[in-house]
Design an enzyme around this catalytic site. Structure first.
Site, PDB file in Angstrom:
ATOM      1  N   ASP A  30      -4.572   5.458  -6.690  1.00  0.00           N
ATOM      2  CA  ASP A  30      -5.483   6.212  -5.836  1.00  0.00           C
ATOM      3  C   ASP A  30      -5.781   7.578  -6.464  1.00  0.00           C
ATOM      4  O   ASP A  30      -5.328   7.868  -7.575  1.00  0.00           O
ATOM      5  CB  ASP A  30      -4.861   6.347  -4.444  1.00  0.00           C
ATOM      6  CG  ASP A  30      -5.898   6.340  -3.329  1.00  0.00           C
ATOM      7  OD1 ASP A  30      -7.050   6.757  -3.589  1.00  0.00           O
ATOM      8  OD2 ASP A  30      -5.569   5.922  -2.199  1.00  0.00           O
TER       9      ASP A  30
ATOM     10  N   ASP B 132       0.839  -1.198   0.000  1.00  0.00           N
ATOM     11  CA  ASP B 132       0.000   0.000   0.000  1.00  0.00           C
ATOM     12  C   ASP B 132       0.880   1.258   0.000  1.00  0.00           C
ATOM     13  O   ASP B 132       2.078   1.197  -0.293  1.00  0.00           O
ATOM     14  CB  ASP B 132      -0.951  -0.038   1.198  1.00  0.00           C
ATOM     15  CG  ASP B 132      -2.275   0.677   0.928  1.00  0.00           C
ATOM     16  OD1 ASP B 132      -2.313   1.585   0.077  1.00  0.00           O
ATOM     17  OD2 ASP B 132      -3.281   0.320   1.574  1.00  0.00           O
ATOM     18  N   ASP B 133       0.279   2.379   0.347  1.00  0.00           N
ATOM     19  CA  ASP B 133       0.953   3.680   0.327  1.00  0.00           C
ATOM     20  C   ASP B 133       2.172   3.681   1.260  1.00  0.00           C
ATOM     21  O   ASP B 133       2.335   2.816   2.116  1.00  0.00           O
ATOM     22  CB  ASP B 133      -0.053   4.747   0.763  1.00  0.00           C
ATOM     23  CG  ASP B 133       0.359   6.168   0.392  1.00  0.00           C
ATOM     24  OD1 ASP B 133       1.470   6.344  -0.147  1.00  0.00           O
ATOM     25  OD2 ASP B 133      -0.442   7.084   0.641  1.00  0.00           O
TER      26      ASP B 133
ATOM     27  N   ASP C 213     -13.139   3.239   2.363  1.00  0.00           N
ATOM     28  CA  ASP C 213     -12.212   2.217   2.850  1.00  0.00           C
ATOM     29  C   ASP C 213     -12.885   1.392   3.945  1.00  0.00           C
ATOM     30  O   ASP C 213     -13.612   1.924   4.788  1.00  0.00           O
ATOM     31  CB  ASP C 213     -10.959   2.866   3.443  1.00  0.00           C
ATOM     32  CG  ASP C 213     -10.093   3.543   2.404  1.00  0.00           C
ATOM     33  OD1 ASP C 213     -10.342   3.349   1.201  1.00  0.00           O
ATOM     34  OD2 ASP C 213      -9.178   4.285   2.797  1.00  0.00           O
TER      35      ASP C 213
ATOM     36  N   SER D 204      -9.107   3.867  -8.219  1.00  0.00           N
ATOM     37  CA  SER D 204      -9.945   4.477  -7.178  1.00  0.00           C
ATOM     38  C   SER D 204     -10.851   5.563  -7.747  1.00  0.00           C
ATOM     39  O   SER D 204     -11.582   6.221  -6.995  1.00  0.00           O
ATOM     40  CB  SER D 204      -9.068   5.053  -6.070  1.00  0.00           C
ATOM     41  OG  SER D 204      -8.369   4.036  -5.392  1.00  0.00           O
TER      42      SER D 204
ATOM     43  N   ARG E 195     -12.395   0.599  -7.003  1.00  0.00           N
ATOM     44  CA  ARG E 195     -13.000   0.937  -5.716  1.00  0.00           C
ATOM     45  C   ARG E 195     -14.066   1.996  -5.951  1.00  0.00           C
ATOM     46  O   ARG E 195     -13.802   3.002  -6.607  1.00  0.00           O
ATOM     47  CB  ARG E 195     -11.932   1.453  -4.759  1.00  0.00           C
ATOM     48  CG  ARG E 195     -10.974   0.387  -4.224  1.00  0.00           C
ATOM     49  CD  ARG E 195     -11.630  -0.430  -3.128  1.00  0.00           C
ATOM     50  NE  ARG E 195     -12.226   0.458  -2.115  1.00  0.00           N
ATOM     51  CZ  ARG E 195     -11.525   1.106  -1.204  1.00  0.00           C
ATOM     52  NH1 ARG E 195     -10.221   0.969  -1.135  1.00  0.00           N
ATOM     53  NH2 ARG E 195     -12.141   1.906  -0.346  1.00  0.00           N
TER      54      ARG E 195
ATOM     55  N   LYS F 111      -2.391  -0.336  -7.981  1.00  0.00           N
ATOM     56  CA  LYS F 111      -3.542   0.414  -7.478  1.00  0.00           C
ATOM     57  C   LYS F 111      -3.227   1.891  -7.618  1.00  0.00           C
ATOM     58  O   LYS F 111      -2.228   2.370  -7.088  1.00  0.00           O
ATOM     59  CB  LYS F 111      -3.833   0.087  -6.013  1.00  0.00           C
ATOM     60  CG  LYS F 111      -4.986   0.945  -5.466  1.00  0.00           C
ATOM     61  CD  LYS F 111      -5.272   0.715  -4.005  1.00  0.00           C
ATOM     62  CE  LYS F 111      -6.354   1.694  -3.538  1.00  0.00           C
ATOM     63  NZ  LYS F 111      -6.697   1.523  -2.101  1.00  0.00           N
TER      64      LYS F 111
END
Length: 343
Positions: free
Chosen positions: A95, A17-18, A156, A127, A152, A93
């Site tokens: 965002d 993830d981030d 979250d 996202s 998404r 992914k």
């Protein structure tokens, strides 16, 4: 994942993830991994992950910065796509922090173009629709499905039953009919599976697995596999649940009925004419709710009848004709998960 059977069951992506990167790009403009967290770099990590038969996913952001404040891909999309390909990344992914919603309809397809241009297959998780939804408008799901593999479109997930219920309600409401845009290669993503964490009871964990399976959702675990409860592990590896989730038709199930505490969801599955059924009790009291459903109302209309199996255990519930009733008791915050196959 490799040693404990998750890879064999179909869980193949390990996703970062981030906050994986350094706060500044390199002198050549390329992204740089945080030297403390990833001292050997991302390509070294990807090679190791690939040696286990797994795939590596990574995170970036469409805007100028990631949600955590690290360098975003705006103005660097072609370079970042090629960097990910050079590293051996298998999933991205993207965002949407620090960006304008009006730019997303162009920007996300541009990143798709550059990812494809690299020649390396990478699953593309967007996202994009989530930010549009929270702006108060309905996304253009046709365009999203054309450019993204999964996307998404809601908040979250938290490690709580209230969070899971909120996501289920959003998917049940199906504003913009986003369920109709799901199919092989392009799926709605209600966010991660929290089975094996701390916020859900065992029955609530079963409910998440059943609903995510009926919703044709990507199954991405957010847990610590080094210390997972055996019951939770068994749910994540349940072959009957995974078979429905991964049904080759890829049709997203829909909510067909809702009362104060009860929801009924159905999904067409293989073999042709079969139906997956989830009856969810969102109530919090009592010993369980008795539910009586006419089989034809569940989409079971073949005059030859159906054999219904309880999915988690594989136990045969019985044979039913369209005019007959399915009677089940569903415990609070629990689910009846059935599979109906034509006789």
């Amino acid at each position: 994942m490799e040693q404990d059977g998750y890879l064999a069951a179909g869980y193949e992506y390990v996703n970062i993830d981030d906050c994986w990167m350094a706060m500044e790009r390199g002198s050549d403009g390329r992204l740089v991994a945080d030297p403390k967290r990833f001292p050997h770099g991302i390509k070294f990590l990807a090679d190791y992950v690939h040696s286990k038969g797994l795939k590596l996913g990574i995170y970036e952001d469409f805007g100028t910065h990631t949600c955590g404040g690290y360098p975003g891909s705006k103005f660097y999309m072609e370079l970042d796509a090629q960097t990910f390909a050079d590293w051996g990344i298998d999933s991205l992914k993207l965002d949407g922090c620090y960006s304008g919603i009006e730019d997303m309809k162009d920007g996300y397809p541009i990143m798709e173009f550059y990812l494809n241009k690299t020649g390396r297959p990478m699953l593309y998780s967007c996202s994009w629709p989530a930010y549009v939804v929270f702006s108060g408008t309905i996304p253009n799901y046709k365009s999203i499905a054309n450019s993204c593999n999964i996307w998404r479109n809601y908040a979250d997930i938290d490690d709580s039953w209230d969070s899971v219920k909120g996501i289920i309600d959003f998917y049940g409401n199906d504003n913009g009919s986003f369920s109709s845009y799901a199919g092989p290669g392009h799926f709605n993503d209600p966010d991660m599976i929290i089975v094996g964490d701390f916020g859900l009871s065992y029955e609530q964990q079963k409910s998440q697995m059943a609903l995510w399976a009926v919703m044709a959702s990507p199954l991405m675990m957010s847990n610590d596999l080094r210390q997972i409860d055996p019951q939770s592990k068994a749910l994540l590896l349940n072959k009957n649940v995974l078979k429905i989730n991964q049904d080759p038709m890829g049709i997203q199930g829909k909510r067909i009925m809702k009362t104060k505490d009860m929801q009924v969801w159905t999904r067409p599955i293989m073999p042709k004419g079969s139906v997956a059924i989830s009856i969810l009790n969102t109530g919090e009291g009592g010993a369980g709710a008795k539910v009586k459903m006419l089989c034809s109302d569940l989409g079971l209309t073949s005059l030859g009848g159906y054999s219904i199996t309880e999915v988690f255990t594989g136990t045969i519930v019985g044979s039913f004709k369209p005019h007959q009733y399915l009677n089940v008791t569903v415990v609070p915050s629990g689910v009846f998960f059935g599979s109906a196959t034509p006789l």
